[in-house]
Motif scaffolding. Sequence first.
Motif, PDB file in Angstrom:
ATOM      1  N   THR A 148       0.842  -1.195   0.000  1.00  0.00           N
ATOM      2  CA  THR A 148       0.000   0.000   0.000  1.00  0.00           C
ATOM      3  C   THR A 148       0.879   1.248   0.000  1.00  0.00           C
ATOM      4  OG1 THR A 148      -0.112   0.182   2.393  1.00  0.00           O
ATOM      5  CG2 THR A 148      -1.780  -1.214   1.328  1.00  0.00           C
ATOM      6  N   PHE A 149       0.307   2.343  -0.398  1.00  0.00           N
ATOM      7  CA  PHE A 149       1.053   3.598  -0.438  1.00  0.00           C
ATOM      8  C   PHE A 149       1.623   3.974   0.938  1.00  0.00           C
ATOM      9  CE2 PHE A 149       1.300   8.234  -0.160  1.00  0.00           C
ATOM     10  CZ  PHE A 149       2.201   8.502  -1.180  1.00  0.00           C
ATOM     11  N   PRO A 150       0.830   3.913   2.031  1.00  0.00           N
ATOM     12  CA  PRO A 150       1.413   4.264   3.338  1.00  0.00           C
ATOM     13  C   PRO A 150       2.609   3.382   3.711  1.00  0.00           C
ATOM     14  CG  PRO A 150      -0.964   4.256   3.478  1.00  0.00           C
ATOM     15  CD  PRO A 150      -0.609   3.681   2.133  1.00  0.00           C
ATOM     16  N   MET A 151       2.547   2.098   3.376  1.00  0.00           N
ATOM     17  CA  MET A 151       3.665   1.209   3.692  1.00  0.00           C
ATOM     18  C   MET A 151       4.901   1.586   2.876  1.00  0.00           C
ATOM     19  SD  MET A 151       5.188  -1.177   5.231  1.00  0.00           S
ATOM     20  CE  MET A 151       3.815  -1.559   6.277  1.00  0.00           C
ATOM     21  N   LYS A 152       4.723   1.905   1.598  1.00  0.00           N
ATOM     22  CA  LYS A 152       5.855   2.306   0.765  1.00  0.00           C
ATOM     23  C   LYS A 152       6.470   3.601   1.294  1.00  0.00           C
ATOM     24  CE  LYS A 152       4.256  -0.047  -3.343  1.00  0.00           C
ATOM     25  NZ  LYS A 152       3.749   0.045  -4.699  1.00  0.00           N
ATOM     26  N   LEU A 153       5.611   4.515   1.731  1.00  0.00           N
ATOM     27  CA  LEU A 153       6.088   5.773   2.296  1.00  0.00           C
ATOM     28  C   LEU A 153       6.874   5.515   3.576  1.00  0.00           C
ATOM     29  CD1 LEU A 153       5.904   8.778   1.657  1.00  0.00           C
ATOM     30  CD2 LEU A 153       3.816   8.863   3.030  1.00  0.00           C
ATOM     31  N   TRP A 154       6.378   4.599   4.421  1.00  0.00           N
ATOM     32  CA  TRP A 154       7.050   4.225   5.673  1.00  0.00           C
ATOM     33  C   TRP A 154       8.453   3.667   5.367  1.00  0.00           C
ATOM     34  CZ3 TRP A 154       6.220   4.913  10.735  1.00  0.00           C
ATOM     35  CH2 TRP A 154       6.973   4.144  11.629  1.00  0.00           C
ATOM     36  N   LEU A 155       8.536   2.818   4.362  1.00  0.00           N
ATOM     37  CA  LEU A 155       9.828   2.232   3.992  1.00  0.00           C
ATOM     38  C   LEU A 155      10.786   3.306   3.478  1.00  0.00           C
ATOM     39  CD1 LEU A 155       8.586  -1.073   2.321  1.00  0.00           C
ATOM     40  CD2 LEU A 155       9.608  -0.795   4.599  1.00  0.00           C
ATOM     41  N   LEU A 156      10.279   4.261   2.710  1.00  0.00           N
ATOM     42  CA  LEU A 156      11.122   5.347   2.200  1.00  0.00           C
ATOM     43  C   LEU A 156      11.675   6.215   3.325  1.00  0.00           C
ATOM     44  CD1 LEU A 156       9.197   6.715  -0.927  1.00  0.00           C
ATOM     45  CD2 LEU A 156      11.351   5.441  -0.904  1.00  0.00           C
ATOM     46  N   VAL A 157      10.797   6.661   4.225  1.00  0.00           N
ATOM     47  CA  VAL A 157      11.217   7.596   5.274  1.00  0.00           C
ATOM     48  C   VAL A 157      12.175   6.930   6.266  1.00  0.00           C
ATOM     49  CG1 VAL A 157       9.319   7.263   6.908  1.00  0.00           C
ATOM     50  CG2 VAL A 157      10.399   9.495   6.741  1.00  0.00           C
ATOM     51  N   ASN A 158      12.106   5.611   6.385  1.00  0.00           N
ATOM     52  CA  ASN A 158      12.980   4.897   7.311  1.00  0.00           C
ATOM     53  C   ASN A 158      14.189   4.264   6.643  1.00  0.00           C
ATOM     54  OD1 ASN A 158      11.663   5.119  10.013  1.00  0.00           O
ATOM     55  ND2 ASN A 158       9.949   4.348   8.832  1.00  0.00           N
ATOM     56  N   SER A 159      14.344   4.455   5.341  1.00  0.00           N
ATOM     57  CA  SER A 159      15.471   3.869   4.619  1.00  0.00           C
ATOM     58  C   SER A 159      16.740   4.689   4.824  1.00  0.00           C
ATOM     59  CB  SER A 159      15.166   3.795   3.121  1.00  0.00           C
ATOM     60  OG  SER A 159      16.336   3.431   2.411  1.00  0.00           O
ATOM     61  N   ILE A 209      -4.440   4.289   8.266  1.00  0.00           N
ATOM     62  CA  ILE A 209      -4.345   5.182   7.101  1.00  0.00           C
ATOM     63  C   ILE A 209      -5.004   4.479   5.919  1.00  0.00           C
ATOM     64  CG2 ILE A 209      -2.842   6.439   5.541  1.00  0.00           C
ATOM     65  CD1 ILE A 209      -0.739   6.471   7.764  1.00  0.00           C
ATOM     66  N   LYS A 210      -6.128   5.000   5.497  1.00  0.00           N
ATOM     67  CA  LYS A 210      -6.882   4.417   4.385  1.00  0.00           C
ATOM     68  C   LYS A 210      -7.059   5.462   3.298  1.00  0.00           C
ATOM     69  CE  LYS A 210      -8.705   0.951   4.271  1.00  0.00           C
ATOM     70  NZ  LYS A 210      -8.295  -0.258   3.600  1.00  0.00           N
ATOM     71  N   ARG A 211      -7.134   4.977   2.086  1.00  0.00           N
ATOM     72  CA  ARG A 211      -7.414   5.858   0.958  1.00  0.00           C
ATOM     73  C   ARG A 211      -8.805   6.455   1.148  1.00  0.00           C
ATOM     74  NH1 ARG A 211      -6.150   4.823  -5.349  1.00  0.00           N
ATOM     75  NH2 ARG A 211      -6.971   6.810  -6.007  1.00  0.00           N
ATOM     76  N   LEU A 212      -8.957   7.732   0.895  1.00  0.00           N
ATOM     77  CA  LEU A 212     -10.229   8.411   1.111  1.00  0.00           C
ATOM     78  C   LEU A 212     -11.162   8.209  -0.083  1.00  0.00           C
ATOM     79  CD1 LEU A 212      -8.944  11.678   2.795  1.00  0.00           C
ATOM     80  CD2 LEU A 212      -9.896   9.645   3.887  1.00  0.00           C
ATOM     81  N   THR A 213     -11.723   6.996  -0.155  1.00  0.00           N
ATOM     82  CA  THR A 213     -12.714   6.691  -1.190  1.00  0.00           C
ATOM     83  C   THR A 213     -14.070   7.177  -0.716  1.00  0.00           C
ATOM     84  OG1 THR A 213     -13.198   4.542  -0.209  1.00  0.00           O
ATOM     85  CG2 THR A 213     -11.437   4.608  -1.865  1.00  0.00           C
ATOM     86  N   LYS A 214     -15.061   7.162  -1.592  1.00  0.00           N
ATOM     87  CA  LYS A 214     -16.413   7.558  -1.192  1.00  0.00           C
ATOM     88  C   LYS A 214     -16.920   6.669  -0.063  1.00  0.00           C
ATOM     89  CE  LYS A 214     -18.009   9.638  -5.488  1.00  0.00           C
ATOM     90  NZ  LYS A 214     -18.999   9.597  -6.563  1.00  0.00           N
ATOM     91  N   ALA A 215     -16.685   5.348  -0.174  1.00  0.00           N
ATOM     92  CA  ALA A 215     -17.150   4.406   0.844  1.00  0.00           C
ATOM     93  C   ALA A 215     -16.467   4.663   2.183  1.00  0.00           C
ATOM     94  CB  ALA A 215     -16.903   2.965   0.398  1.00  0.00           C
ATOM     95  N   ASN A 216     -15.148   4.866   2.155  1.00  0.00           N
ATOM     96  CA  ASN A 216     -14.426   5.127   3.406  1.00  0.00           C
ATOM     97  C   ASN A 216     -14.826   6.466   3.998  1.00  0.00           C
ATOM     98  OD1 ASN A 216     -13.071   2.709   3.290  1.00  0.00           O
ATOM     99  ND2 ASN A 216     -11.192   3.563   2.452  1.00  0.00           N
ATOM    100  N   THR A 222     -10.072   0.623   8.926  1.00  0.00           N
ATOM    101  CA  THR A 222      -8.706   0.128   9.109  1.00  0.00           C
ATOM    102  C   THR A 222      -8.410  -0.966   8.096  1.00  0.00           C
ATOM    103  OG1 THR A 222      -9.377  -1.546  10.708  1.00  0.00           O
ATOM    104  CG2 THR A 222      -8.695   0.569  11.602  1.00  0.00           C
ATOM    105  N   SER A 223      -7.146  -1.325   8.034  1.00  0.00           N
ATOM    106  CA  SER A 223      -6.718  -2.463   7.217  1.00  0.00           C
ATOM    107  C   SER A 223      -5.722  -3.251   8.042  1.00  0.00           C
ATOM    108  CB  SER A 223      -6.089  -1.986   5.904  1.00  0.00           C
ATOM    109  OG  SER A 223      -4.966  -1.189   6.174  1.00  0.00           O
ATOM    110  N   ARG A 224      -5.315  -4.430   7.544  1.00  0.00           N
ATOM    111  CA  ARG A 224      -4.399  -5.285   8.277  1.00  0.00           C
ATOM    112  C   ARG A 224      -2.956  -4.911   7.936  1.00  0.00           C
ATOM    113  NH1 ARG A 224      -1.808 -10.053   8.344  1.00  0.00           N
ATOM    114  NH2 ARG A 224      -2.021 -10.694   6.198  1.00  0.00           N
ATOM    115  N   LEU A 225      -2.080  -4.926   8.964  1.00  0.00           N
ATOM    116  CA  LEU A 225      -0.662  -4.693   8.728  1.00  0.00           C
ATOM    117  C   LEU A 225      -0.063  -5.856   7.954  1.00  0.00           C
ATOM    118  CD1 LEU A 225       0.901  -3.429  12.088  1.00  0.00           C
ATOM    119  CD2 LEU A 225       0.913  -2.255   9.914  1.00  0.00           C
ATOM    120  N   PRO A 226       0.927  -5.608   7.098  1.00  0.00           N
ATOM    121  CA  PRO A 226       1.626  -6.714   6.449  1.00  0.00           C
ATOM    122  C   PRO A 226       2.252  -7.611   7.510  1.00  0.00           C
ATOM    123  CG  PRO A 226       2.210  -4.631   5.430  1.00  0.00           C
ATOM    124  CD  PRO A 226       1.389  -4.305   6.651  1.00  0.00           C
TER     125      PRO A 226
END
Length: 142
Positions: free
Chosen positions: A1-12, A115-122, A133-137
């Motif tokens: 997911t985008f938040p996970m990729k961002l987390w990996l970038l900021v902590n790399s 952190i969820k994508r702001l879709t109409k449903a969400n 919410t979603s499940r952590l990897p």
Amino acid sequence: TFPMKLWLLVNSPCVYSVRWDARGEGLLIDQGLFEQELLGVGASVAGEEGNFGSIVRQLNLYGFHKLTVGPASSTVGSRPRPATAGRDTSYADGPLHHFWNPHFCYGRPDLLVKIKRLTKANKAKLDAGLEVTSRLPDDLQY
């Protein structure tokens, strides 16, 4: 997911263009360095190629808010960068962008599920006072 990729970038330790702010409660993105480092020829971040505006749209879609950057902005665990050798590393090589999300905090990967994508449903769920919410990897499960 985008938040996970961002987390990996900021902590790399290999990425210098995306870093934590001084309080560990937000992201600082050096646009010029980000474009060189991550959006160069053949590079792809979160499925977006060569367009910083696309990254900003993704941040907005995931509930990040842009904050004003002041001259006192600094970083958690700031690292020397070749482009700023001999200068104060709290200043950017290009435009510096500061983004904040209440669930994106230094040392707290457990909050990424909020952190969820702001879709109409969400958005409808959030407006109704429900939690989205979603499940952590598996590699970040405690």
